[in-house]
Scaffold this motif. Structure first.
Motif: not given
Length: 260
Positions: A205-217, A239-244, A246-252
């Motif tokens: 989903n657009q809430f938990t999936t990107p959140l925990f992918l980010f923490k995992a990263g 897949k989640y570029s429009t989420t919180d 995903g906005r600055d994910i390129e730098k990560y």
């Protein structure tokens, strides 16, 4: 004028009749044999039933008793227990909700009231223990685990959250991610990474999936597993570029890529 008969001529009717009779006899014989076999099988079945009628009767009675027992248990035990557990859960949830809008000592006091209960009412700990087989008892494990996590009691948080099971779109991943948070806070990054991955993969989903992918990263970066971190961040971009997250994910992504 003289007439004559062909010598040796005989009508063919007799031969045809004979062949029909022979065929009829053979068919009749086969049919009789089939019916005889059926009769024999029926007789054997009747004999077997007569011989085993008592075990069959007791077996049917046993099945009926099990079915009726299950229905009675569901109606008179399981359903009332479920209702009672659900009613009990309302009291500590009130403190849990209040604690979420509070801070510091006040929040800890409210979380503790939710955990321990008061005024003769059960808290999350008692509900999880006394109503372990119910939905409310299972949910009490979740609230207890989150309460302990907020109070920085990490081993208790991990214990209760691990006892919680859910396929809910939000609660299932959140519980696994909260275990990851607890391990991260006690400086066990490998375990934290494991649970963040589980949380990210639990539901899409657009809430938990990107959140925990980010923490995992982030934890993967800490463990110097840069290629794994890059894959987590890249998935957010794809897949989640429009989420919180995903906005600055390129730098990560670049950070993980150039750290390798």
């Amino acid at each position: 004028m003289a007439t004559y008969k062909k010598r040796g001529y005989k009508p063919k009717k007799e031969k045809v009749v004979k062949e029909v009779e022979e065929t009829f006899d053979e068919t009749q014989s086969t049919t009789a044999e089939v019916f005889n076999n059926l009769d024999e099988a029926a007789n054997k079945s009747e004999q077997w039933i007569e011989k085993n009628n008592k075990p069959l009767f007791y077996g049917l009675v046993a099945i009926a008793v099990v079915i009726l027992g299950y229905l009675a248990y569901t109606k008179y035990v399981a359903e009332p227990t479920e209702r009672q557990a659900s009613n009990e859960l309302a009291y500590p949830r009130n403190f849990f909700d209040q604690a979420g809008t509070s801070a510091g000592v006040v929040a800890d006091s409210l979380y503790n009231l939710g955990l321990e209960g008061g005024d003769g009412k059960y808290g999350f700990v008692d509900i999880a223990d006394s109503f372990s087989g119910t939905k409310a008892g299972n949910l009490a494990n979740y609230y207890a685990g989150i309460s302990y996590l907020k109070m920085k009691k990490y081993s208790e948080a991990i214990e209760y959250l691990s006892n919680f099971e859910s396929d809910d779109e939000i609660l299932g991943p959140t519980a696994l991610g909260a275990i990851g948070d607890a391990f991260a806070d006690i400086n066990q990054p490998k375990e934290a990474l494991e649970y963040y991955e589980k949380a990210a993969n639990k539901k899409d989903n657009q809430f938990t999936t990107p959140l925990f992918l980010f923490k995992a990263g982030q934890v993967a970066m800490e463990l110097k597993e840069y290629s794994k971190a890059e894959s987590f961040f890249s998935k957010i971009k794809e897949k989640y570029s429009t989420t919180d997250q995903g906005r600055d994910i390129e730098k990560y992504i670049n950070g993980a890529k150039y750290a390798q």
